[in-house]
Design a protein around this motif. Structure first.
Motif, PDB file in Angstrom:
ATOM      1  N   LYS A 155       0.831  -1.187   0.000  1.00  0.00           N
ATOM      2  CA  LYS A 155       0.000   0.000   0.000  1.00  0.00           C
ATOM      3  C   LYS A 155       0.878   1.255   0.000  1.00  0.00           C
ATOM      4  CE  LYS A 155      -3.633  -2.283   2.691  1.00  0.00           C
ATOM      5  NZ  LYS A 155      -4.421  -2.241   3.940  1.00  0.00           N
ATOM      6  N   SER A 166       0.638   3.690   2.050  1.00  0.00           N
ATOM      7  CA  SER A 166       1.032   3.986   3.432  1.00  0.00           C
ATOM      8  C   SER A 166       2.274   3.201   3.833  1.00  0.00           C
ATOM      9  CB  SER A 166      -0.128   3.664   4.372  1.00  0.00           C
ATOM     10  OG  SER A 166      -0.496   2.281   4.255  1.00  0.00           O
ATOM     11  N   ASP A 167       2.362   1.940   3.328  1.00  0.00           N
ATOM     12  CA  ASP A 167       3.567   1.158   3.605  1.00  0.00           C
ATOM     13  C   ASP A 167       4.779   1.773   2.923  1.00  0.00           C
ATOM     14  OD1 ASP A 167       2.038  -0.640   5.051  1.00  0.00           O
ATOM     15  OD2 ASP A 167       1.583  -1.837   3.258  1.00  0.00           O
ATOM     16  N   GLU A 188      -0.363  -1.417 -12.274  1.00  0.00           N
ATOM     17  CA  GLU A 188      -0.221  -1.450 -10.833  1.00  0.00           C
ATOM     18  C   GLU A 188       1.221  -1.836 -10.535  1.00  0.00           C
ATOM     19  OE1 GLU A 188      -2.295  -0.837  -8.323  1.00  0.00           O
ATOM     20  OE2 GLU A 188      -3.869  -0.153  -9.699  1.00  0.00           O
ATOM     21  N   GLU A 196      -3.813   9.867  -7.619  1.00  0.00           N
ATOM     22  CA  GLU A 196      -2.740   8.906  -7.898  1.00  0.00           C
ATOM     23  C   GLU A 196      -1.475   9.614  -8.378  1.00  0.00           C
ATOM     24  OE1 GLU A 196      -3.858   5.798 -10.481  1.00  0.00           O
ATOM     25  OE2 GLU A 196      -5.389   4.955  -9.151  1.00  0.00           O
TER      26      GLU A 196
END
Length: 1297
Positions: free
Chosen positions: A221, A223-224, A269, A311
């Motif tokens: 993610k 956040s990671d 992705e 994004e």
């Protein structure tokens, strides 16, 4: 078909058998042979197929398969084999066993199979198993290389869509299994594939691989990524991953890589770990990547704010932070990028309210996941917003501060120059404040103005400014003698009223806040590890720095704070290192030297890139390693210099230049030394440190000094060919050039010529870096370069005459490589061809021989003061070069001859004597301070000057002048020097030493030869001595030692009777000797003070009984002689032989008391310079006259107080002497324990004053005020004891009627 290869006959039989069988079965011959071959291959591979983890055949099976394939080849040549059917059969078995020459058959198989996904899956599985099965044998390794090298070729065969079907788990195997991954890296070797695969196909394969890596397992993610991206920097990423990226980058330009990265980010992705580590590798290894990444970030932000696309916004922030992690040398800091992007009205968010809201919404959403360093950036450098949108900013800042409070980080403690986006741990506030002070002072040094950030902090960040910055600036330290930059910065702040009132008050009220002020083994070589490609240098140096930190250990916050106040101390007399530190430093030095030599074989220094500077700056960044580094350099250069190899010399020379280049990163150096050969020094910048390590004390050390300075200069001229003069002096300290000017002409005869030639610096460095080099040839080439000779015209780079003399004085002949004749030739060349004719601007004497002699004298005295520590004023500790003293004597004699040819017409026309002028100028610089240290320095200087005076021809003391037709002698300069200076170092208190006295008399007789009437001039000079310089006549007490030499010289020069004045001195000596040895009372010649001087010496040497008898025999008609002797004894009382002098004084005073003669007048007259003893008064040194109160109160206890108080003048003399004694103590005089004498004197006065007659108080009135200032109790006692005698008429009754 399974046997050995078939012969032609056997092949024919085989073909016939196959044809017969094909006819019987009804199938074509080619199909039958293909199926039979496939069946046999299946039988061969049955054993290997038992294990699903093996894809290679053993040796025996390989031989059988090889024979089978040879048979198949023969059948194919006979048109008895169907290749297409054989390939189809092989795919059914999924067997991979082919040799190099069969690679094209593999490609044919790949093309022939219709099920592409199956082909791809099979091939990938087999290759992975193949890497795992390797047993390490050379045969397997060779086979593996052949197989893997065909993978790009296989890629060329298959369609791109087929490779995109590679299963994801295969890439995970690559990451998990390092042993499997290493062989895979060979696939991406450009040199291996370049000759086999087309460039376009190779690029497609590499770009496909890069895409697969970036998009593999996109599970992380955002956040990671925000929390973990610090661990994905280039230095911390996996070595295999960064190596794979670097090999993929080789075939692409930075622009193409950035475009592909942008495409992947927009269409896939992605795995953020792989993407961000790719960005780090890209900016570190691609020189052009920085501005391209900036353009990409701008593009992403532009799209984000156009479409309000979250994004693109996230991608831009992640990429910017990742690139900034590599440091300011690689990419702009995150704080700077954030300010550029959002810190002004033209930022991306400034177009509308919606854009501002979008930005702050995005930043607010990031807050729960942010680390403190990025929150601090957003707070300290907030986005620009119009006033009407300011609530959005305040809301975000409040949220960010709350989050920082959760981290226990106070925004008030953020430094002025703190790199808020740096990857390192946050320092303690005290440490950061010290860094801010250092940075602010550095900016103040460069601009001369108070930094803007400091001015802003004093207004907008008052809390940090007053509680952190100012206390760090005022940290107690030892102040230098002259104000430094820190003190100037403080004064500038005070002048601008930027000091808080309390801090300013503390500076004024507590100024004490600032305190005034064997053989070592050379390092061994090891393998070079710096990369060949310049783009990889920052990466390698970053890894070295990381490993160095791991070895040395990370510094604590306290150690970091202390490092900013670090002062490096090097004990040059005994440099010792911890073994671990020495091992680390040796490895760093060895690596630098070896890489420099290796690089110099291919390119000169100016084309080697920035790696030396980066390497040295990396070392300087580890501040706690710097003391060990400089100590090790001291060991190598100061002690092991002559034994260093060429590689060491060249490498260390380049290291010195780059250390000078990084001098702002290196603290000041304090040199400690217990050896007189090397002086101690404090607060040295690194550029001056080297001058203390390069000795020229022996021939061997001088040769090394020339080697090293040649290497340093050659490297500098080649590395920085277009440096300005200021830059030149910064990197190449003038001491290197000056030592070359001294060493090259001394050691190389050809350098004493005048010819110059031009030779490129590149050729000079190349000749130095060759294995068989000649430093003499290299030094001569450098010396003869026109550019180098032009450089020597710079005043700051010229070796002056005095500097040359100091270097030559330090090189003793016993340790010189030149023979005496060679050394003499060099001296004559340097003196008469170099410095004597040179102009003062070039450090010479402009043909002035007297000036040359004066400079010689200054140099000898400076050398003696620097290296000679005469305890008890004994012999010198460090020997100077006696040949220079010989050159001085020769030049003085030559100067005397020149002056005799051009005598001045009178004493008024003559110039100042060069010898005494030099002496006096040096003494004037010392001052006349009464402090003990100043007195000792002055005495030492006078003693050294006396040694020089005695080494010169005696006639130099006296000047001849032409008066009309006659030549006269002028001694005024010598008389003045004796009266003002030499009399202060007389050990007896009233006479010069025997050596000085003998030198004067011998010089007088020699100089008189130039006169028309020598006898008359000798008499005139000695007669003048009685009034102008009586200490010379007093010094004639040495007559017993002087007479033989003087009489012999007189007879040799004139052959006539002695001059009248010499006869008078001889008669004085005879009379004193006769008076002392005879029992009859005799008479002594006039004047009395001369008789006393001659009589005092034998009186001192006599026994107590003999001394008493002699004193009694002094008749009343020679009472002045008695008192003159007493004055000399008083002076002796203040010298070393106190007990003997005290006995003499008491005996003499006893005789005076018996005759009723007061001796107190001697103190009055001697102190005031009046009366018949004024001449003797002038011979005593100032120090002895100051100590007369000590002599007075040393005698007083030997007399009864009633006996003393009978004298009316006693009280005034006693009080005056007591006052002077107190002043001596207040001035710090420590001779003869004055405190003890003061105590006894005070007790004596307290007991004696009340018993003194009233008449004694009449002369005390003028002493009351000075006495009261020093001892009010004595003053009060004097006032109480004094009862003025009133007029008797005032008490009578008035007569009224």
């Amino acid at each position: 078909m399974l046997g050995t290869p078939l012969s032609l006959l056997a092949l024919g039989v085989l073909v016939s058998a196959l044809q017969e069988q094909a006819s019987r079965l009804g199938v074509p011959l080619g199909i039958l042979s293909a199926r039979t071959a496939a069946t046999n291959i299946e039988k061969i591979s049955l054993v290997s197929a038992e294990s699903r983890q093996a894809v290679l055949l053993n040796v025996e099976k390989r031989k059988k398969l090889s024979c089978l394939l040879e048979t198949v080849k023969d059948l194919l040549a006979c048109n008895a084999f169907c290749r297409l059917l054989f390939c189809q059969e092989m795919w059914k078995m999924q067997v991979r066993t082919l040799e190099n020459h069969s690679l094209k058959r593999l490609l044919l198989c790949l093309r022939s199979h219709s099920d592409t996904p199956t082909v791809v899956a099979w091939l990938c599985d087999s290759l992975c198993l193949l890497c795992k099965q390797m047993d390490g044998s050379s045969q397997d390794a060779e086979l593996l290389g052949l197989i893997l090298s065909g993978k790009p070729l296989a890629f060329e065969t298959l369609e791109l869509s087929a490779w995109e079907m590679i299963p994801a788990p295969k890439l995970s195997d690559f990451h998990r299994d390092v042993a499997s991954a290493l062989p895979w890296l060979n696939i991406f070797s450009v040199t291996t594939n370049k000759s086999k695969v087309a460039q376009d196909s190779l690029q497609q394969f590499f770009i496909h691989t890069l895409t697969q890596i970036l998009t593999y397992s996109p599970l992380l993610k955002v956040s990671d990524a925000i929390n973990l991206q610090r661990e994905w920097s280039f230095a911390r990423s996996s070595l295999l991953l960064t190596t794979l990226y670097r090999r993929l980058f080789v075939v692409f330009s930075a622009e193409k890589l950035i475009r592909h990265l942008q495409q992947v980010l927009e269409t896939h992705e992605v795995n953020w770990h792989h993407v961000l580590s790719c960005v780090s590798t890209l900016v570190v290894c691609q020189a052009d990547a920085e501005h391209l990444v900036k353009d990409l970030l701008g593009h992403l932000l532009l799209k984000a704010f156009e479409n309000y696309d979250l994004e693109n916004m996230i991608t831009a922030f992640l990429l910017a932070r990742q690139a900034a992690l590599e440091g300011p040398a690689i990419f702009m800091s995150y704080a700077e990028w954030f300010k550029v992007s959002f810190g002004n009205a033209s930022g991306y968010h400034g177009s509308s309210k919606k854009a501002s809201v979008f930005l702050f919404k995005f930043l607010s959403d990031l807050v729960p996941f942010e680390v403190p360093r990025y929150l601090k950036v957003h707070i300290m450098h907030p986005p620009f917003v119009p006033t009407k949108y300011r609530p959005f900013l305040l809301e975000y800042i409040s949220l960010a501060k709350t989050r920082l409070a959760d981290f226990k980080v106070a925004i008030e403690d953020i430094g002025l120059y703190e790199d808020l986006s740096a990857a390192k741990e946050t320092l303690q506030p005290q440490c950061q404040a010290l860094q801010d002070v250092e940075k602010a002072i550095q900016i103040f040094e460069n601009t001369g103005k108070i930094p803007t950030s400091v001015m802003e902090a004093s207004i907008f960040r008052r809390s940090y400014y007053t509680s952190r910055f100012i206390p760090a600036l005022l940290t107690p330290r030892v102040l230098p003698e002259t104000p430094d930059l820190c003190m100037a910065f403080i004064d500038a702040l005070k002048s601008e009223w930027e000091f808080p009132p309390l801090c300013l008050l503390s500076i004024k009220s507590t100024p004490s806040t600032f305190l005034k002020a064997g053989a070592l083994a050379p390092f061994t070589p090891s393998h070079s590890f710096l990369p060949v490609f310049p783009a990889a240098v920052p990466a390698q140096i970053a890894e070295i720095s990381e490993k160095l930190t791991a070895v040395l250990g990370r510094s604590s916050d306290k150690e970091e704070a202390e490092s900013f106040n670090l002062q490096i101390h090097v004990n040059i007399s005994d440099p010792k290192l911890d073994p671990r530190d020495q091992e680390v430093v040796d490895l760093l030095l060895t690596t630098f030297c070896q890489n420099l030599i290796a690089a110099s074989y291919f390119n000169p220094p100016e084309r080697q890139g920035l790696w030396p500077s980066l390497y040295v700056k990396m070392m300087c960044g580890h501040r706690h390693l710097l003391p060990s580094l400089l100590t090790r350099l001291c060991q190598l250069l100061y002690y092991q210099g002559p034994s260093l190899s060429e590689a060491h010399v060249l490498g260390l020379a380049a290291l010195v230049i780059h250390l000078n280049e990084s001098k702002s990163l290196i603290p000041e150096v304090n040199i400690c030394s217990q050896s007189p050969e090397s002086a101690s020094a404090r607060g040295l910048p690194i550029t001056e440190y080297w001058n203390h390590l390069l000795r020229c004390r022996t021939g061997e050390s001088l040769a090394f000094c020339m080697r090293f300075c040649t290497a340093v200069s050659a490297y500098f001229f080649c590395k920085f060919p277009s440096r300005s003069h200021d830059g030149f002096c910064t990197l190449l300290h003038p001491s290197f050039i000056k030592k070359l000017q001294y060493a090259v002409p001394r050691l190389i005869l050809e350098a004493r010529g005048t010819g110059c030639e031009e030779e490129a610096a590149e050729l000079l460095w190349k000749s130095l870096s060759q294995p068989a080099l000649s430093y003499e040839r290299a030094a001569l080439c450098l010396w003869k370069q026109t550019s180098f000779q032009e450089l020597l015209q710079e005043r700051t780079l010229q070796l002056t005459f005095q500097e040359w003399l100091l270097l030559e004085l330090g090189l003793h002949p016993d340790e010189d490589t030149l023979s005496p004749s060679e050394r003499q030739d060099f001296h004559y060349w340097a003196l008469y061809q170099w410095y004597l004719p040179a102009s003062p601007a070039a450090g010479g004497c402009d043909g002035d021989l007297a000036k040359a002699c004066a400079i010689l004298i200054h140099a000898i005295l400076d050398f003696s003061q620097r290296y000679c520590i005469p305890p008890g004023y004994s012999c010198m500790k460090v020997r100077s070069n006696p040949d220079i003293h010989c050159r001085l004597q020769e030049m003085v004699l030559e100067l005397e001859l020149d002056q005799k040819r051009t005598l001045p017409r009178s004493s008024r026309d003559k110039e100042e004597h060069f010898l005494f002028g030099a002496f006096q100028s040096r003494l004037r610089t010392l001052g006349t301070d009464s402090a003990l240290a100043e007195q000792l320095r002055r005495q030492q200087e006078l003693l050294l000057q006396s040694r020089i005076l005695l080494s010169l021809p005696p006639s130099v003391l006296i000047t001849a002048c032409r008066g009309g037709r006659k030549t006269t002698l002028d001694c005024e300069d010598f008389f003045h020097f004796v009266n003002t200076e030499l009399r202060h170092i007389c050990s007896r208190g009233y006479a010069l030493s025997y050596e000085i006295t003998a030198c004067f008399f011998r010089g007088l007789l020699s100089a008189s030869l130039d006169c028309d009437e020598p006898v008359r001039e000798v008499n005139a000079v000695l007669a003048a001595c009685r009034t102008k310089c009586p200490i010379i006549i007093c010094s004639a007490l040495w007559w017993q030692r002087l007479e033989p030499a003087l009489c012999s010289q007189w007879k040799r020069l004139f052959g006539a009777p002695l001059a009248h004045e010499l006869k008078r001195l001889k008669e004085c000596q005879r009379s004193a000797t006769s008076f002392f040895s005879s029992e009859a009372a005799g008479s002594l010649p006039d004047p009395p003070w001369i008789s006393a001087a001659f009589l005092h010496l034998p009186l001192r040497q006599a026994t107590r009984g003999r001394m008493r008898e002699t004193l009694k025999r002094l008749a009343s008609d020679v009472e002045e002689v008695r008192q003159s002797v007493l004055i000399l004894i008083f002076l002796q009382l203040l010298s070393a032989s106190i007990p003997k002098a005290l006995d003499l004084c008491l005996e003499m005073l006893g005789c005076l008391e018996e005759r009723g003669i007061s001796w107190l007048v001697l103190f009055n007259s001697l102190e005031k310079g009046l009366g018949p003893y004024q001449i003797l008064h002038s011979t005593a040194s100032d120090q002895y006259r100051r100590l007369l109160p000590v002599a007075f109160y040393s005698l007083i206890p030997c007399f009864h107080s009633d006996q003393l108080t009978r004298e009316q003048t006693f009280l005034s003399v006693a009080v005056d002497m007591y006052t002077r004694l107190l002043r001596l103590y207040m001035e710090g005089e420590t001779a003869m324990d004055p405190l003890e004498i003061i105590t006894k004197a005070r007790q004596f006065l307290l007991q004696t004053i009340p018993r003194c007659p009233q008449k004694s108080f009449l002369s005390v009135q003028q002493l009351l005020e000075p006495c009261g200032e020093l001892d009010p109790e004595i003053k009060a006692l004097l006032l109480n004891s004094w009862k003025p005698i009133a007029d008797e008429n005032l008490h009578d009754e008035p007569f009224l009627f």
